[in-house]
Write a protein that holds these residues in place. Structure first.
Motif, PDB file in Angstrom:
ATOM      1  N   ASN A  60      46.160  36.813  48.594  1.00 22.43           N
ATOM      2  CA  ASN A  60      44.701  37.242  49.264  1.00 22.43           C
ATOM      3  C   ASN A  60      44.304  37.793  50.158  1.00 22.43           C
ATOM      4  O   ASN A  60      43.239  37.921  50.245  1.00 22.43           O
ATOM      5  N   ASN A  63      42.286  39.688  47.182  1.00 22.45           N
ATOM      6  CA  ASN A  63      41.096  38.920  46.679  1.00 22.45           C
ATOM      7  C   ASN A  63      40.261  39.087  47.895  1.00 22.45           C
ATOM      8  O   ASN A  63      39.076  39.210  47.631  1.00 22.45           O
ATOM      9  N   ALA A  64      40.835  39.314  49.391  1.00 24.61           N
ATOM     10  CA  ALA A  64      39.406  39.947  50.444  1.00 24.61           C
ATOM     11  C   ALA A  64      39.103  41.036  50.860  1.00 24.61           C
ATOM     12  O   ALA A  64      38.048  41.152  51.094  1.00 24.61           O
ATOM     13  N   GLY A  67      36.648  42.490  45.501  1.00 23.98           N
ATOM     14  CA  GLY A  67      35.519  41.936  44.730  1.00 23.98           C
ATOM     15  C   GLY A  67      34.223  42.231  44.430  1.00 23.98           C
ATOM     16  O   GLY A  67      34.878  42.979  43.511  1.00 23.98           O
ATOM     17  N   SER A 201      42.965  32.262  44.616  1.00 19.45           N
ATOM     18  CA  SER A 201      42.620  33.928  44.696  1.00 19.45           C
ATOM     19  C   SER A 201      43.137  34.611  43.653  1.00 19.45           C
ATOM     20  O   SER A 201      42.952  35.753  43.352  1.00 19.45           O
ATOM     21  N   GLY A 204      40.894  35.806  41.335  1.00 20.46           N
ATOM     22  CA  GLY A 204      39.696  36.509  41.646  1.00 20.46           C
ATOM     23  C   GLY A 204      39.872  38.209  41.518  1.00 20.46           C
ATOM     24  O   GLY A 204      39.719  39.015  40.792  1.00 20.46           O
ATOM     25  N   ASN A 323      34.623  35.840  40.861  1.00 19.13           N
ATOM     26  CA  ASN A 323      35.043  36.345  41.359  1.00 19.13           C
ATOM     27  C   ASN A 323      34.702  35.817  42.855  1.00 19.13           C
ATOM     28  O   ASN A 323      35.678  35.263  43.641  1.00 19.13           O
ATOM     29  N   LYS A 327      36.528  34.082  45.210  1.00 19.35           N
ATOM     30  CA  LYS A 327      36.575  34.992  46.397  1.00 19.35           C
ATOM     31  C   LYS A 327      35.435  33.976  48.308  1.00 19.35           C
ATOM     32  O   LYS A 327      36.203  34.312  49.213  1.00 19.35           O
TER      33      LYS A 327
END
Length: 440
Positions: A60, A63-64, A67, A201, A204, A323, A327
């Motif tokens: 997570n 992925n945060a 991107g 996630s 991504g 992605n 996301k």
């Protein structure tokens, strides 16, 4: 804890609407229980009591932080020149450090469980409002950027695509893809559990790595080669470059949510280090590859430069499309939760879905109006990401713990970050707005 000479602030049920917490912890407090009791209960629970595991939180977090910025990073390097890579490393180190500051601020009181709680602890109602508005505005604009990216790349894959709606109404090109993508993304925004969202996630995170290899394949195998010479330093482009670099690491609004979603919250600092190091390696690789390939002619999304008809180009674009799809839900979740906690007294599933649907529709409308990906992301990075990811964590940390409780080196470092961050915000915002207005 003292508050730099001021009485500490804590959330209260009697506070105005904008003073209430923006986000509760995943599997958070039950109604009627004191926040401190909830924290004590968490401390006594085993790691398996609930929440995301270390690995899922890393997914997570990656992925945060990583991107769509990956596609614009070669353009950012082209704007600033080769020496601006130093600026990229600086921004990465600063954002990782300020993420640690947020985690420390959360430990100041059992009642501090979200970004707005940190602002309230430092500056009361005004601090809560700032910590509420800046991250929500940042995440909302980033979600718009995702739709623009999807529309641009799908339009490159399927040019001259159109759809007749009858009565002489025809939707074509990017506008059509904006709508289609939003329909596909909408169900992912209805997910409420970040532990479940980690599976989305993971796709991504994998897409970010695969995309770099796709671009490398286009260079080595498909004959694109390294044609770009580039420049060592471009002073006029540094504001845009700094804004885009900061945008790439602007995931701080989600960090408290991720920390609260963990089973073992004491390991969150390790999650931050892993995420920022891995993302910097990926960003740096893509920046260097893209700039060597196309030099100063690189587009705001490097996939738009790739030769048409090549398998590697198509695969790169398809990978790039994964992605934002994975996301978008993670980005929109804090925005939706903020609205839900303001408007809904209870957890009404149907109303939650309606609110999240409205958010998706509104992002589509704005994407249709301002379809300038590079300039919009530079504006987000310069204006909002700098404030939410650099300035606010530093200012809140100094206010909560006071300069007397910090070492002299720490105070000097934080003040330096505040000064440099302010310069990036001012110059980058002016440059981005000037470009957007000029294109209109």
């Amino acid at each position: 804890m003292t508050n730099g000479g001021a009485a500490p602030h804590s959330p209260s049920d009697d506070s105005p609407d904008f003073e209430r917490p923006l986000l509760h912890a995943h599997g958070g407090l039950q109604a009627g229980k004191h926040p401190a009791a909830g924290r004590d209960h968490e401390a006594q629970c085993s790691p398996d009591a609930g929440g995301a595991t270390f690995v899922r939180t890393c997914f997570n977090g990656l992925n945060a932080v990583s991107g769509v910025g990956l596609l614009s990073i070669p353009y950012a390097l082209a704007e600033g020149g080769w020496l601006s890579l130093v600026l990229l490393l600086f921004v990465a180190a600063v954002c990782c450090y300020t993420g640690q500051l947020l985690q420390t601020c959360m430990s100041a009181s059992p009642a501090v469980r979200s970004y707005p709680d940190i602002g309230a602890r430092a500056f009361g109602a005004k601090g809560r409002f700032a910590a509420f508005f800046l991250p929500v505005a940042e995440l909302y604009l980033v979600a718009i950027g995702f739709l623009i990216l999807e529309g641009d790349n799908l339009d490159k894959l399927f040019p001259r695509t159109s759809l007749s709606l009858g009565l002489g109404i025809v939707v074509s090109g990017k506008h059509l893809f904006f709508v289609l993508v939003s329909i596909a993304i909408l169900p992912t925004t209805w997910l409420r559990n970040l532990s479940v969202l980690a599976y989305v996630s993971a796709s991504g995170v994998l897409a970010s790595v695969v995309l770099v290899f796709c671009v490398l394949w286009a260079t080595v195998v498909d004959g694109v080669g390294f044609q770009g010479k580039g420049t060592m330093l471009n002073f006029s482009g540094l504001p845009t470059a700094s804004g885009l670099y900061t945008f790439c690491y602007g995931g701080h609004a989600i960090l408290p949510t991720l920390c609260n979603s963990m089973k073992e919250k004491d390991k969150f600092s390790k999650v931050l280090v892993i995420c920022f190091v891995a993302c910097t390696l990926n960003y740096g690789s893509m920046a260097i590859l893209g700039y060597l390939m196309y030099g100063d002619d690189v587009e705001s999304q490097v996939t738009l430069n790739l030769p048409e008809g090549k398998l590697s180009s198509k695969f790169a674009i398809y990978t790039a499309l994964i992605n934002p799809f994975s996301k978008y839900a993670l980005i929109v979740t804090p925005v939706a939760t903020a609205i839900e906690e303001k408007l809904l007294p209870g957890n009404k599933r149907s109303m939650n879905m309606l609110i999240r649907t409205f958010i998706v529709v509104s992002t589509v409308i704005i994407a249709l109006t301002v379809p300038f990906f590079g300039d919009l992301m530079a504006l987000v990075g310069s204006l909002l990401s700098v404030m939410a990811s650099m300035l606010l964590p530093c200012i809140c940390y100094l206010q909560i713990f006071g300069t007397a409780r910090c070492s002299r080196a720490e105070v000097v470092l934080i003040v330096t970050i505040i000064i440099l961050g302010s310069l990036i915000a001012a110059s980058g915002t002016y440059s981005s707005l000037h470009k957007i207005i000029h294109k209109f």
